[in-house]
Design a protein around this motif. Structure first.
Motif, mmCIF file in Angstrom:
data_model
loop_
_atom_site.group_PDB
_atom_site.id
_atom_site.type_symbol
_atom_site.label_atom_id
_atom_site.label_comp_id
_atom_site.label_asym_id
_atom_site.label_seq_id
_atom_site.Cartn_x
_atom_site.Cartn_y
_atom_site.Cartn_z
ATOM 1 N N TRP A 41 5.110 7.169 1.975
ATOM 2 C CA TRP A 41 6.404 7.054 2.659
ATOM 3 C C TRP A 41 6.240 6.361 4.011
ATOM 4 C CZ3 TRP A 41 8.906 11.593 5.693
ATOM 5 C CH2 TRP A 41 10.204 11.238 6.095
ATOM 6 N N GLY A 42 5.280 6.840 4.801
ATOM 7 C CA GLY A 42 5.070 6.277 6.128
ATOM 8 C C GLY A 42 4.665 4.818 6.085
ATOM 9 N N ALA A 43 3.707 4.486 5.211
ATOM 10 C CA ALA A 43 3.223 3.101 5.132
ATOM 11 C C ALA A 43 4.313 2.160 4.621
ATOM 12 C CB ALA A 43 1.999 3.042 4.225
ATOM 13 N N ALA A 44 5.041 2.593 3.600
ATOM 14 C CA ALA A 44 6.088 1.735 3.030
ATOM 15 C C ALA A 44 7.191 1.480 4.051
ATOM 16 C CB ALA A 44 6.662 2.379 1.774
ATOM 17 N N PHE A 45 7.574 2.507 4.803
ATOM 18 C CA PHE A 45 8.620 2.322 5.805
ATOM 19 C C PHE A 45 8.137 1.431 6.940
ATOM 20 C CE2 PHE A 45 11.281 4.147 9.396
ATOM 21 C CZ PHE A 45 12.398 3.406 9.059
ATOM 22 N N LEU A 46 6.888 1.647 7.405
ATOM 23 C CA LEU A 46 6.346 0.818 8.476
ATOM 24 C C LEU A 46 6.295 -0.645 8.058
ATOM 25 C CD1 LEU A 46 4.845 0.362 11.169
ATOM 26 C CD2 LEU A 46 2.718 0.916 9.975
ATOM 27 N N GLY A 47 5.729 -0.914 6.890
ATOM 28 C CA GLY A 47 5.593 -2.296 6.443
ATOM 29 C C GLY A 47 6.925 -2.986 6.250
ATOM 30 N N LEU A 93 0.836 -1.208 0.000
ATOM 31 C CA LEU A 93 0.000 0.000 0.000
ATOM 32 C C LEU A 93 0.870 1.257 0.000
ATOM 33 C CD1 LEU A 93 -2.764 -1.040 2.579
ATOM 34 C CD2 LEU A 93 -3.054 -0.724 0.105
ATOM 35 N N GLY A 94 1.945 1.220 0.777
ATOM 36 C CA GLY A 94 2.834 2.377 0.835
ATOM 37 C C GLY A 94 3.518 2.652 -0.488
ATOM 38 N N LEU A 95 3.961 1.627 -1.167
ATOM 39 C CA LEU A 95 4.612 1.809 -2.469
ATOM 40 C C LEU A 95 3.630 2.356 -3.501
ATOM 41 C CD1 LEU A 95 6.784 -1.426 -2.449
ATOM 42 C CD2 LEU A 95 7.669 0.911 -2.586
ATOM 43 N N CYS A 96 2.383 1.902 -3.439
ATOM 44 C CA CYS A 96 1.362 2.476 -4.334
ATOM 45 C C CYS A 96 1.163 3.959 -4.034
ATOM 46 C CB CYS A 96 0.044 1.715 -4.182
ATOM 47 S SG CYS A 96 0.079 0.024 -4.813
ATOM 48 N N GLY A 97 1.153 4.294 -2.726
ATOM 49 C CA GLY A 97 1.034 5.708 -2.353
ATOM 50 C C GLY A 97 2.222 6.532 -2.807
ATOM 51 N N LEU A 98 3.419 5.966 -2.719
ATOM 52 C CA LEU A 98 4.604 6.675 -3.197
ATOM 53 C C LEU A 98 4.516 6.967 -4.692
ATOM 54 C CD1 LEU A 98 7.578 4.904 -1.351
ATOM 55 C CD2 LEU A 98 6.967 7.318 -1.186
ATOM 56 N N LEU A 99 4.092 5.971 -5.457
ATOM 57 C CA LEU A 99 3.971 6.166 -6.904
ATOM 58 C C LEU A 99 2.925 7.234 -7.224
ATOM 59 C CD1 LEU A 99 4.247 2.466 -8.141
ATOM 60 C CD2 LEU A 99 5.798 4.350 -8.731
ATOM 61 N N ALA A 100 1.782 7.198 -6.526
ATOM 62 C CA ALA A 100 0.743 8.209 -6.754
ATOM 63 C C ALA A 100 1.240 9.600 -6.373
ATOM 64 C CB ALA A 100 -0.510 7.850 -5.963
#
Length: 425
Positions: free
Chosen positions: A338-344, A303-310
């Motif tokens: 950024w936050g979600a990708a780092f957390l995951g 989910l975080g990586l998708c958010g980063l791309l968006a």
């Protein structure tokens, strides 16, 4: 001497157990405060870079070198001392890191030119590098038993909370308070001194024989070890670290050149704008981490990586249109990714560590994080002097988007493989 008549044979009474639980909980929050403060102090200069640039005639390339020196010295500290707390214990390493942090704040407060600014950034980097492995391991070891995921959550949310508070707080002080290049650092000296007292009084969390009660005091010779990732988990480590690289490349860019980009797009001279941009990125990251705290680690990373791309797509659109509103929305979306990708990714990586090498593996994660922060930021700063801020920003965001896409594909494959292994077990 304690009154043993109030205990059953070999089993402490309930009142004796409560202080131990309280000590564990208080130690956890002391270490969490150290993490937030260290990250907060690292982002304070970001809000001041524009002011330093104006007062001392520094170029954008020089600013990114100042920023990168911090990341490089963090790396030196991690590589030399990243596993030191596994040998000596968490408390002494955290205490030494806080003493160095206080020294660095004094250098910042007294800086009147580039020389002391570089020295302050270098000492600050060593402080963070020395403390990082100990902080990450102690938070996992002192996690309240009633909330087992909290340690990894604070490990990942602490940096974003600190970075956001540092950017916003420093921006406010620079714009509206006296002594803008000194006051923030003097306040931080006081805060670090308070947390140092807390670290001295907290219980040691390292397992006995590694750095704990019987191990740390017996080993008088300190021999720093290199960062080591066990062979059995190197494949998973490599995939998850790719996400760390994407996340902290974005963080490094925003912490070094983000305030300049925001001031240009918003056509403002208010120093608070630069700090608020960093705070928006970090605030959105923290919100995403709190929202997804109970979500499975690899799903959170995806989910975080998708958010980063968006978010990267929106920032690129804002640069093409010259639109400040789109830039702010893009920054918020980018921050949540950024936050979600780092957390995951951090939660998935922390699950790979055994107790004997927990500090070592945590330090290894941050080695890649700080490399991703420093190297692209320096390249961007140098290219800014040649091609200008906007063209460099477009190229940078496009390159990071490519890394995010690669990390997303690799993480999806890892998640599918993990589900298959789980179903056949």
């Amino acid at each position: 001497m304690p009154d043993l008549s109030r205990t059953t044979r070999g089993v402490p009474s309930q009142p004796a157990a409560q202080p131990a639980a309280a000590s564990r909980s208080s130690g956890f929050w002391v270490v969490g405060a150290v993490l937030v403060l260290l990250m907060l102090s690292s982002s304070v200069p970001s809000a001041l870079y524009v002011l330093y640039q104006q007062r001392w005639g520094l170029s954008s390339g020089t600013i990114t070198v100042v920023f990168a020196l911090y990341a490089v010295t963090v790396l030196i500290g991690l590589l030399l001392f990243g596993s030191l707390s596994d040998t000596l214990g968490r408390r002494p390493v955290l205490g030494a890191g806080l003493v160095l942090a206080i020294v660095s704040m004094g250098l910042f407060a007294g800086a009147q030119g580039l020389g002391l600014l570089l020295a302050a950034r270098a000492v600050q980097g060593l402080a963070v590098g020395l403390a990082t492995g100990a902080m990450g391991a102690a938070l996992l070891e002192l996690t309240p038993r009633s909330r087992p995921a909290l340690g990894a959550q604070v490990n990942s949310a602490g940096p974003t909370v600190g970075i956001g508070l540092g950017g916003l707080g420093a921006g406010l002080l620079v714009q509206y308070a006296p002594a803008p290049t000194a006051l923030s650092y003097l306040l931080l000296i006081a805060a670090f001194a308070i947390t140092l007292v807390g670290v001295v009084r907290m219980r040691e969390s390292a397992p006995v024989g590694l750095g704990g009660p019987s191990g740390g005091r017996m080993r008088m010779r300190i021999t720093p070890r290199r960062i080591h990732v066990p062979a059995a988990v190197r494949g998973r480590f490599a995939i998850l670290v790719l996400t760390i690289v994407a996340v902290w490349s974005v963080g490094g860019f925003y912490l070094s050149l983000g305030p300049h980009l925001a001031l240009a797009l918003l056509q403002s001279t208010n120093y608070l704008v630069g700090g608020a941009t960093v705070a928006l990125l970090a605030g959105a990251a923290t919100a995403a981490q709190l929202l997804l705290g109970r979500t499975e680690a690899l799903r959170t990373a995806v989910l975080g990586l998708c958010g980063l791309l968006a978010g990267l797509g929106l920032v690129l659109l804002a640069l093409g249109l010259g639109s400040a509103p789109v830039f702010l929305v893009g920054t918020a979306v980018l921050g949540s990714g950024w936050g979600a990708a780092f957390l995951g990714s951090f939660r998935a990586l922390s699950a790979l560590a055994d107790p004997a090498h927990r500090g070592e593996l945590t330090a290894g994660v941050y080695v890649f994080a700080y490399l991703a922060m420093s190297v692209p930021a320096v390249l961007a700063g140098m290219l800014t002097n040649i091609h200008g801020l906007q063209r460099t920003s477009v190229g940078f965001m496009t390159a990071v988007a490519g890394v995010c896409a690669l990390a997303l594909l690799a993480t999806l494959r890892l998640a599918a493989r993990t589900r298959t292994e789980g179903s056949t077990a």
